[in-house]
Design an enzyme around this catalytic site. Structure first.
Site, PDB file in Angstrom:
ATOM      1  N   LYS A  13       0.820  -1.225   0.000  1.00  0.00           N
ATOM      2  CA  LYS A  13       0.000   0.000   0.000  1.00  0.00           C
ATOM      3  C   LYS A  13       0.849   1.268   0.000  1.00  0.00           C
ATOM      4  O   LYS A  13       0.570   2.206  -0.738  1.00  0.00           O
ATOM      5  CB  LYS A  13      -0.907   0.065   1.247  1.00  0.00           C
ATOM      6  N   ARG A  88      -9.052   1.624   9.126  1.00  0.00           N
ATOM      7  CA  ARG A  88      -8.624   0.274   9.503  1.00  0.00           C
ATOM      8  C   ARG A  88      -9.682  -0.442  10.331  1.00  0.00           C
ATOM      9  O   ARG A  88      -9.486  -1.602  10.690  1.00  0.00           O
ATOM     10  CB  ARG A  88      -7.336   0.369  10.325  1.00  0.00           C
ATOM     11  N   ARG A 127      12.156  -6.021   4.910  1.00  0.00           N
ATOM     12  CA  ARG A 127      11.864  -4.685   4.401  1.00  0.00           C
ATOM     13  C   ARG A 127      12.772  -3.615   4.993  1.00  0.00           C
ATOM     14  O   ARG A 127      13.063  -3.615   6.186  1.00  0.00           O
ATOM     15  CB  ARG A 127      10.407  -4.377   4.747  1.00  0.00           C
ATOM     16  N   ARG A 160      11.837  -1.055  10.325  1.00  0.00           N
ATOM     17  CA  ARG A 160      10.826  -0.532  11.242  1.00  0.00           C
ATOM     18  C   ARG A 160      10.746  -1.396  12.493  1.00  0.00           C
ATOM     19  O   ARG A 160      10.846  -2.613  12.412  1.00  0.00           O
ATOM     20  CB  ARG A 160       9.455  -0.506  10.545  1.00  0.00           C
ATOM     21  N   ARG A 171       0.219  -8.011  13.837  1.00  0.00           N
ATOM     22  CA  ARG A 171      -0.412  -7.079  12.893  1.00  0.00           C
ATOM     23  C   ARG A 171      -1.324  -7.834  11.909  1.00  0.00           C
ATOM     24  O   ARG A 171      -2.364  -7.330  11.505  1.00  0.00           O
ATOM     25  CB  ARG A 171       0.667  -6.287  12.137  1.00  0.00           C
TER      26      ARG A 171
HETATM   27  P1  AMP Z   1       1.278   1.193   8.903  1.00  0.00           P
HETATM   28  O1  AMP Z   1       2.449   2.076   8.628  1.00  0.00           O
HETATM   29  O2  AMP Z   1       0.061   1.559   8.093  1.00  0.00           O
HETATM   30  O3  AMP Z   1       1.621  -0.268   8.786  1.00  0.00           O
HETATM   31  O4  AMP Z   1       0.853   1.446  10.424  1.00  0.00           O
HETATM   32  C1  AMP Z   1       1.766   1.177  11.481  1.00  0.00           C
HETATM   33  C2  AMP Z   1       1.019   1.169  12.792  1.00  0.00           C
HETATM   34  O5  AMP Z   1       0.418   2.450  13.054  1.00  0.00           O
HETATM   35  C3  AMP Z   1      -0.138   0.192  12.910  1.00  0.00           C
HETATM   36  O6  AMP Z   1       0.298  -1.129  13.230  1.00  0.00           O
HETATM   37  C4  AMP Z   1      -0.968   0.812  14.030  1.00  0.00           C
HETATM   38  O7  AMP Z   1      -0.368   0.621  15.283  1.00  0.00           O
HETATM   39  C5  AMP Z   1      -0.839   2.303  13.700  1.00  0.00           C
HETATM   40  N1  AMP Z   1      -1.894   2.764  12.759  1.00  0.00           N
HETATM   41  C6  AMP Z   1      -1.716   3.214  11.493  1.00  0.00           C
HETATM   42  N2  AMP Z   1      -2.888   3.540  10.932  1.00  0.00           N
HETATM   43  C7  AMP Z   1      -3.843   3.284  11.853  1.00  0.00           C
HETATM   44  C8  AMP Z   1      -5.262   3.390  11.868  1.00  0.00           C
HETATM   45  N3  AMP Z   1      -5.947   3.830  10.798  1.00  0.00           N
HETATM   46  N4  AMP Z   1      -5.909   3.037  13.010  1.00  0.00           N
HETATM   47  C9  AMP Z   1      -5.251   2.610  14.087  1.00  0.00           C
HETATM   48  N5  AMP Z   1      -3.917   2.471  14.141  1.00  0.00           N
HETATM   49  C10 AMP Z   1      -3.206   2.800  13.038  1.00  0.00           C
END
Ligand code: AMP
Length: 213
Positions: A13, A88, A127, A160, A171
Site C-alpha cells: 500500500k 482500519r 523490508r 521498522r 499485525r
Molecule cells: P502502517 O504504517 O500503516 O503499517 O501502520 C503502522 C502502525 O500504526 C499500525 O500497526 C498501528 O499501530 C498504527 N496505525 C496506522 N494507521 C492506523 C489506523 N488507521 N488506526 C489505528 N492504528 C493505526
C-alpha cells in the site's frame, strides 16, 4: 481523486500510494507515517500512540479519526487524496463517510491489494524503510542500488520497529479481525475494486491505474 488503498500489512500500500499520489498530483496520506513521525518527535500524540504502534495493535479510533479529519481539510487536499492505512476499522470508515458527507464529498475508489498471506511475512521481514521519504525496499525482491541507502532521496534505510516476526504476526491477526471486514463494507457501498498485489511494483501500479481509469 479520492482513493482508499486497502490491503494487509506488507501488501504494498505504501509504495503504491506514493506512486498514485505522484501520478494524480494529490497528497498521499499515511496514518502510519503520521504516527511514526509523532513518535520520533515525542509529541503528545506520539506518546499516546507509541505502545500500540510498537506492539502491532491499533491506535484508538478517536485519535486516528481526529488526525484524518484535520488532514483532509488542508488546502492541498482540495483535489483529493490517497489514503494509505486508514480506515482500519468499520468505525473509522463510518466516521470518514460522515466527515466527507459534511463536506459534500465522497470517496471515488477503494482498491484492495490482494496478496497471499504466506508472502506477507517474507515481504515485511526483509523490508527496509527510508527514514527521510518513507520509500520501501526489500533485500530480496526490491533491493536498493546501494545497501542501506534509499534510491529516491539518498536517505538511510532502517528496519521498522514493528517489522519483526512477533509484531508482524500480531499485525496480521489485527488485520484479519479489524480491517479485513472493510472489504465487505465497501463492497456493499458499491466502490470496492480488487487488484492483485503480486509481481513487480510497476505491474501492480498498472493494474491499479487500469481499474481507476
Ligand atoms: P502502517 O504504517 O500503516 O503499517 O501502520 C503502522 C502502525 O500504526 C499500525 O500497526 C498501528 O499501530 C498504527 N496505525 C496506522 N494507521 C492506523 C489506523 N488507521 N488506526 C489505528 N492504528 C493505526
Amino acid at each position: 481523486m479520492k482513493l482508499i488503498l486497502l490491503g494487509p500489512p506488507g501488501s504494498g500500500k505504501g509504495t503504491q500510494a506514493r506512486m498514485l499520489a505522484e501520478k494524480y498530483s494529490v497528497p498521499g496520506i499515511s496514518t502510519g507515517d503520521i504516527l511514526r513521525q509523532a513518535i520520533e518527535e515525542n509529541s503528545d500524540l506520539g506518546k499516546r500512540a507509541q505502545s500500540c504502534v510498537e506492539a502491532g495493535e491499533l491506535v484508538d479510533d478517536e485519535t486516528v479519526v481526529g488526525l484524518i479529519k484535520e488532514r483532509i481539510k488542508e488546502p492541498d487536499c482540495a483535489n483529493g487524496f490517497i489514503l494509505d492505512g486508514f480506515p482500519r476499522t468499520i468505525v473509522q470508515a463510518e466516521k470518514l463517510n460522515a466527515t466527507l458527507d459534511a463536506m459534500a464529498q465522497k470517496i471515488d475508489f477503494v482498491v484492495d491489494l490482494a496478496v497471499d498471506e504466506e508472502d506477507l511475512l517474507v515481504r515485511l521481514s526483509g523490508r527496509g524503510t527510508c527514514r527521510d521519504c518513507g520509500a520501501m525496499f526489500h533485500e530480496k525482491t526490491r533491493a536498493p542500488k546501494k545497501t542501506g541507502v534509499c534510491d529516491n532521496c539518498g536517505g538511510e534505510l532502517y528496519q521498522r520497529q514493528d517489522d519483526n516476526e512477533e509484531t508482524i504476526l500480531k499485525r496480521l491477526v489485527v488485520y484479519r479481525e479489524e480491517t479485513a471486514p472493510l472489504k465487505e463494507f465497501y463492497r456493499k457501498q458499491g466502490n470496492l475494486q480488487t487488484a492483485r498485489g503480486f509481481g513487480a511494483v510497476e505491474e501492480v501500479f498498472a493494474r491499479i491505474c487500469a481499474l481507476i481509469g
